[in-house]
Design a protein around this motif. Structure first.
Motif, mmCIF file in Angstrom:
data_model
loop_
_atom_site.group_PDB
_atom_site.id
_atom_site.type_symbol
_atom_site.label_atom_id
_atom_site.label_comp_id
_atom_site.label_asym_id
_atom_site.label_seq_id
_atom_site.Cartn_x
_atom_site.Cartn_y
_atom_site.Cartn_z
ATOM 1 N N SER A 1 -5.256 -2.392 -0.402
ATOM 2 C CA SER A 1 -6.389 -2.445 0.535
ATOM 3 C C SER A 1 -7.433 -1.377 0.203
ATOM 4 O O SER A 1 -7.161 -0.427 -0.541
ATOM 5 N N THR A 2 -8.608 -1.520 0.812
ATOM 6 C CA THR A 2 -9.673 -0.520 0.620
ATOM 7 C C THR A 2 -9.233 0.831 1.187
ATOM 8 O O THR A 2 -9.499 1.880 0.588
ATOM 9 N N ALA A 3 -8.550 0.814 2.337
ATOM 10 C CA ALA A 3 -8.095 2.075 2.948
ATOM 11 C C ALA A 3 -7.130 2.806 2.011
ATOM 12 O O ALA A 3 -7.197 4.033 1.860
ATOM 13 N N ALA A 4 -6.252 2.058 1.371
ATOM 14 C CA ALA A 4 -5.285 2.688 0.456
ATOM 15 C C ALA A 4 -5.962 3.195 -0.812
ATOM 16 O O ALA A 4 -5.555 4.201 -1.390
ATOM 17 N N ASP B 1 0.839 -1.212 0.000
ATOM 18 C CA ASP B 1 0.000 0.000 0.000
ATOM 19 C C ASP B 1 0.868 1.254 0.000
ATOM 20 O O ASP B 1 0.643 2.180 -0.780
ATOM 21 N N ASN B 2 1.862 1.273 0.892
ATOM 22 C CA ASN B 2 2.686 2.484 1.028
ATOM 23 C C ASN B 2 3.475 2.786 -0.233
ATOM 24 O O ASN B 2 3.557 3.935 -0.656
ATOM 25 N N ASP C 1 -9.651 -1.854 -9.840
ATOM 26 C CA ASP C 1 -9.139 -3.221 -10.042
ATOM 27 C C ASP C 1 -7.716 -3.400 -9.501
ATOM 28 O O ASP C 1 -7.108 -4.456 -9.673
ATOM 29 N N ILE C 2 -7.201 -2.382 -8.800
ATOM 30 C CA ILE C 2 -5.946 -2.550 -8.038
ATOM 31 C C ILE C 2 -6.214 -3.269 -6.706
ATOM 32 O O ILE C 2 -5.295 -3.654 -6.014
#
Ligand SMILES: [Zn+2]
Length: 210
Positions: free
Chosen positions: A148-151, A105-106, A135-136
Motif C-alpha cells: 500500500s501507499t501507507a506502507a 504490508d507488515n 514498483d512494489i
C-alpha cells in the motif's frame, strides 16, 4: 555522484531520478544503460569514504549492481525484491531477500526493518545509497507485489530513520515505478520526499533561513 556528495556534506540528499541497477559492466538491461549506483560508489571510495552500503528496495533484483560489486568487499549490495519477477536469472548480492507475491504490508516492512538494521550494525558504512523504487506498489503495472501507499511511506521512513539513528549520510534515488497514470505515480515517488521531510525538515528549514 552529486547526490552522494551532497549527502556526505549535509546528511541527506534525494535525486529525482536514478537507480539504474540492472546495468552491467558490458551491457545495459531492464531500461538501464549505466549503473549510477555502482559508478557513484566506486568513485567515492577512491576519494573520501571506506565503506558504502547500497540498499536496493526496488521490486526487481539489483542484478547489475550485484554482479559489478561481487569482488568488492567495500561496497555492500543489498536487494529486497519480488522473487518471481524480472530478472529471471538472479545474481548474488551480499544480502538478498526474495519476497513472495502475496507478501503483506507488515511482513514486507518487518523484512526491510530487520535487513537494514542488521546490515548497518554489521558494516557501519560511511554512506548509504538508497534505491527507493516504488514498483512494489499494489497499482504498479510491472511490480507484482501489493504494497500500500501507507506502507511505502513507512518503508522510506524506516530506512531513513535507521540512517539518522546511526549518523550515516544517505543519498536516495527514486528507482522504478510503472503506471500509465503519471499523476498517481508521482504521488508514490513523493512518499520518499515526505519521509525525508518528516525526519530532516527542521534541519533544512534552518539551512534555508541562513
Ligand atoms: Zn524495478
Amino acid at each position: 555522484m552529486q547526490t552522494a556528495q551532497a549527502a556526505l556534506k549535509q546528511g541527506i540528499a534525494l535525486h529525482l531520478s536514478g537507480g539504474y541497477h540492472h546495468a552491467f559492466y558490458n551491457e545495459g538491461s531492464g531500461f538501464c544503460l549505466f549503473n549510477d549506483l555502482v559508478v557513484a560508489a566506486k568513485t567515492l571510495l577512491t576519494q573520501e569514504v571506506d565503506k558504502i552500503l547500497i540498499i536496493d528496495l526496488d521490486v526487481h533484483q539489483g542484478d547489475g549492481s550485484a554482479a559489478m560489486l561481487a569482488d568488492d568487499p567495500r561496497i555492500i549490495s543489498c536487494s529486497i525484491h519480488c522473487e518471481k519477477n524480472f530478472p529471471y536469472y538472479k545474481q548474488q548480492s551480499d544480502w538478498d531477500v526474495g519476497v513472495a507475491k502475496d507478501c503483506s504490508d507488515n511482513d514486507y516492512l518487518q523484512t526491510v526493518q530487520q535487513s537494514v538494521q542488521t546490515l548497518i550494525n554489521w558494516h557501519q558504512p560511511d554512506l548509504v545509497l538508497y534505491d527507493a523504487g516504488v514498483d512494489i506498489h499494489q497499482r504498479d503495472e510491472l511490480g507484482l507485489l501489493s504494497i500500500s501507499t501507507a506502507a511505502l511511506y513507512q518503508r522510506d521512513l524506516l530506512v531513513l530513520q535507521c540512517c539518522v539513528d546511526n549518523a550515516i549520510p544517505v543519498a536516495a534515488v527514486i528507482g522504478g515505478g510503472y503506471q500509465r497514470n503519471v499523476d498517481a505515480l508521482v504521488q508514490l515517488h513523493l512518499q520518499l520526499f515526505k519521509a525525508a521531510f518528516t525526519l530532516y525538515g527542521s534541519h533544512f528549514a534552518s539551512k534555508i533561513e541562513t
